[in-house]
Design an enzyme around this catalytic site. Structure first.
Site, PDB file in Angstrom:
ATOM      1  N   ASP A 268     -44.756 -48.168 -22.046  1.00 23.78           N
ATOM      2  CA  ASP A 268     -44.421 -49.564 -21.742  1.00 23.78           C
ATOM      3  C   ASP A 268     -44.348 -50.449 -22.982  1.00 23.78           C
ATOM      4  O   ASP A 268     -43.814 -51.550 -22.927  1.00 23.78           O
ATOM      5  CB  ASP A 268     -45.441 -50.146 -20.757  1.00 23.78           C
ATOM      6  CG  ASP A 268     -45.351 -49.492 -19.398  1.00 23.78           C
ATOM      7  OD1 ASP A 268     -44.223 -49.125 -19.004  1.00 23.78           O
ATOM      8  OD2 ASP A 268     -46.380 -49.325 -18.732  1.00 23.78           O
TER       9      ASP A 268
ATOM     10  N   TYR B 262     -39.949 -40.627 -13.690  1.00 23.12           N
ATOM     11  CA  TYR B 262     -40.678 -39.689 -14.563  1.00 23.12           C
ATOM     12  C   TYR B 262     -39.793 -39.020 -15.609  1.00 23.12           C
ATOM     13  O   TYR B 262     -40.290 -38.584 -16.650  1.00 23.12           O
ATOM     14  CB  TYR B 262     -41.338 -38.591 -13.718  1.00 23.12           C
ATOM     15  CG  TYR B 262     -42.665 -38.972 -13.106  1.00 23.12           C
ATOM     16  CD1 TYR B 262     -43.264 -40.197 -13.364  1.00 23.12           C
ATOM     17  CD2 TYR B 262     -43.346 -38.085 -12.277  1.00 23.12           C
ATOM     18  CE1 TYR B 262     -44.477 -40.535 -12.797  1.00 23.12           C
ATOM     19  CE2 TYR B 262     -44.577 -38.411 -11.714  1.00 23.12           C
ATOM     20  CZ  TYR B 262     -45.136 -39.643 -11.979  1.00 23.12           C
ATOM     21  OH  TYR B 262     -46.354 -39.964 -11.429  1.00 23.12           O
TER      22      TYR B 262
ATOM     23  N   MET C 144     -38.412 -47.930 -16.097  1.00 24.06           N
ATOM     24  CA  MET C 144     -39.781 -48.389 -15.913  1.00 24.06           C
ATOM     25  C   MET C 144     -40.031 -49.709 -16.662  1.00 24.06           C
ATOM     26  O   MET C 144     -39.251 -50.092 -17.522  1.00 24.06           O
ATOM     27  CB  MET C 144     -40.757 -47.306 -16.352  1.00 24.06           C
ATOM     28  CG  MET C 144     -40.863 -46.173 -15.335  1.00 24.06           C
ATOM     29  SD  MET C 144     -41.938 -44.828 -15.900  1.00 24.06           S
ATOM     30  CE  MET C 144     -42.334 -44.014 -14.333  1.00 24.06           C
TER      31      MET C 144
ATOM     32  N   ARG D 215     -39.997 -40.657 -19.068  1.00 24.59           N
ATOM     33  CA  ARG D 215     -41.226 -40.636 -19.876  1.00 24.59           C
ATOM     34  C   ARG D 215     -41.692 -39.221 -20.201  1.00 24.59           C
ATOM     35  O   ARG D 215     -42.667 -39.043 -20.944  1.00 24.59           O
ATOM     36  CB  ARG D 215     -42.330 -41.453 -19.201  1.00 24.59           C
ATOM     37  CG  ARG D 215     -42.975 -40.791 -18.010  1.00 24.59           C
ATOM     38  CD  ARG D 215     -44.066 -41.702 -17.444  1.00 24.59           C
ATOM     39  NE  ARG D 215     -44.994 -40.931 -16.641  1.00 24.59           N
ATOM     40  CZ  ARG D 215     -45.913 -41.434 -15.851  1.00 24.59           C
ATOM     41  NH1 ARG D 215     -46.028 -42.754 -15.755  1.00 24.59           N
ATOM     42  NH2 ARG D 215     -46.716 -40.669 -15.163  1.00 24.59           N
TER      43      ARG D 215
END
Lengths: 404, 404
Positions: free
Chosen positions: A140, A292, A186, A295
């Site tokens: 993040d 997912y 995300m 990442r």
């Protein structure tokens, strides 16, 4: 000589294991006669007595450099208040005492810094001799104090590449078919990952709109913008942060579940935006949710990110020598051209539970793009490729043998 | 000497431009004094008089080898019946006559083979001297006659890698957080792409369930299976074809839009499956939809796929010399260990509008997995990496200069 405890926490990244590698090698160098214990599934392994003994591992620790995900398992688990619930920490420290553990390394993001800080505070309160050091990790990129976070550079690279590739695809199709492509990425409160979509534009107009949690979503302005993109280029590519909010500060997507920290489980923004476009502009769309995939994409990790992830682990070992309990190694940017950085350290009180959002000067006036200042910040973080080893057409991602 | 016309059609792939490269080089070798014209956006460019003259392109055609998407633009456009609407074809052939075009190459899938066959048939009916050759391309791998389709090997590699990476991620998280991960992949009627998820399992149990359009979806059996996976491994990874159907043969996801061939626009299966799992098993989930990302991921294309994509283009040029109108170069498998293949040719009457689904012997008895025979078929197609050139952290994907 005291032993070490290490664990991984929070959402994992494609390079978190590189930090473990850096720490283990650094710690062994400084404390050649000490042992390293590793919690299975973060702090939960400590609580439930599932603790790996790294001495027993036969395979080479080099495997850590290549594998995404958390090699030792991670967790989302909130520790109790050290002042009011000291009995919890007494039990933890008893486990440390049993294993002669004097160094606690916790590898994670904001919430994990909170865990590490509580362990540090509890040790002070209970007068237990422990050095608690947090190791940064989060895709993040929202940790305070550090210039950037290990894990982010790789996801930024993945999003920029994916956006560029999808843009070349839709550019081919837009004449008679799909004209709008929406990629949901995300980012709950900070739009760093979505912002990386702007990097796809260094050689042509590939990404038209970036939707950030920092900018309240205005449906009309968005629809007009997309319509203009389609008129001008024939298509529009939109990169949208999952945490996009309306003008009242509510999530634009519908959230349902909450995790143990009370964070809402997100997802479902892309189809909602696609429907909005289709309903109002009657345009054929495609949408994607990388979730997912973004990442864990070790196959296309940023070399810079890999190097920084190793470095924060190594420096954490140095900090153990200096007994810097309650601190975290951070990345300090020394210059942009050429990009230079070094590792410094930050106080966990200034990091735990804090979130760093995109600064205003990184967001264009229209609210849909990233400024040159933002690009100068982001670009160095995706430089270089760090390909894993392949076997039979796939990255081998071999796992360590782990023993309690 | 006659000139050539080439165009790209249907959904593009990460290697369709490699076929253009193979064709252009092959054609120039055989017909050094001929010119190559290229339709902008497929057959639509021909109809609308947007035709590139490749002689005017200054940049190196080598750029075609590295860039995903369709360099010249693609289309979804259905041609009229050659018998009843011959006036349409008279206009087309007038354009060919004006440019001395005697070779028509159409690069696409089932629908594009239909286009090429109609052009071939119309030339016969109207007694126009034309050699019409289709060049195979489709990520769906559903073309009849050919053993496999250029474009598929790369998407298969992408899905296998992504599934393995996401599996290592969820494995880290499953103790206290997400336990089910659902990846929705392309595949309307044939489950080839979803089947490639099985390749992630060559070194550990990474993918638990593969949901194929060929196997009617049974909610109860699926939920029981997922529940067992979570009990056994702590998590379950599901790869789902967008074209998953219920026992009545209806799409399990809701479809809305239709394209010009009447195909439904799909998407939205993953969130529906996630909701099913959450509602019945009360398990935290994540889901991803790879959509365009999977078919444009040139950064991780299969080397085998790149080689085959170039080869079908080259052989199409040879077929022009032999005047094999109404045919398509196909890939013929000669052996599995080691994998050997050669290019043969197939009759478009046996290819156009036909779809090859997964054979029964590739699907396990439980309906959720791929058999060893299926793995033996799939595995050779993802072998080898073919990395594009990078510049400033991103694949350069430089585009050709194109001139009418």
């Amino acid at each position: 000589m005291k032993n070490a405890f290490y664990a991984q926490s929070g959402g994992v990244t494609s390079v978190i294991n590189c930090s473990a590698y850096g720490l283990f090698n650094g710690f062994k160098k400084h404390f050649p006669n000490s042992n390293i214990f590793v919690g299975k599934n973060g702090i939960v392994g400590l609580i439930e007595d599932e603790i790996y003994d790294l001495n027993k591992t036969q395979k080479s620790l080099d495997l850590l450099l290549d594998s995404p995900g958390g090699m030792f398992g991670s967790c989302r688990y909130k520790l109790p208040d050290p002042e009011s619930e000291s009995s919890f920490y007494e039990k933890i420290f008893k486990k440390f005492e049993d294993r002669n553990i004097g160094y606690f390394f916790y590898n994670g993001g904001n919430d994990s810094a909170d865990t590490c800080l509580k362990i540090h505070q509890a040790a002070k309160i209970l007068n237990f001799d422990l050095c608690a050091i947090a190791i940064p990790k989060t895709i993040d990129n929202d940790l305070a104090v550090t210039d950037n976070c290990p894990g982010f550079g790789s996801v930024a690279k993945y999003i920029a590449i994916s956006a560029k590739e999808a843009s070349l695809d839709i550019k081919s199709m837009c004449k008679t078919s799909t004209k709008v492509f929406i990629l949901e990425v995300m980012g709950r409160h900070a739009g760093w990952i979505a912002a990386a979509g702007e990097l796809a534009n260094q050689n042509g107009n590939h990404v038209h709109k970036i939707l950030l949690p920092e900018v309240p979503f205005d449906e009309t302005k968005f629809l007009n913008g997309v319509s203009n993109d389609v008129d001008k280029d024939g298509f529009s590519v939109v990169i949208a942060s999952e945490g996009l909010k309306n003008s009242s500060g509510e999530l634009y997507s519908n959230s349902r579940e909450k995790d143990s920290f009370g964070h809402a489980q997100l997802g479902g923004l892309a189809p909602k935006l696609a429907e909005l476009v289709n309903k109002n502009l009657n345009i054929k769309y495609h949408w994607s949710v990388s979730d997912y995939l973004q990442r864990s994409a070790r196959h296309i990790s940023s070399k810079t990110d890999v190097e920084q992830a190793i470095a924060v682990g190594e420096i954490a070992a140095n900090m153990a020598v200096e007994a810097k309990s309650g601190y975290m190694p951070i990345i300090k940017r020394l210059g942009n051209e050429p990009y230079k950085w070094e590792i410094d350290f930050g106080d966990l009180n200034e990091i735990a539970n804090k979130e760093k959002v995109l600064p205003d000067n990184f967001i264009s006036n229209c609210g849909f793009r990233i400024t040159d200042e933002g690009i100068s910040y982001l670009s160095p973080l995706i430089q270089g490729e760090s390909y894993p080893k392949y076997k039979n057409g796939l990255p081998s991602y071999e796992q360590l043998d782990l023993h309690f």
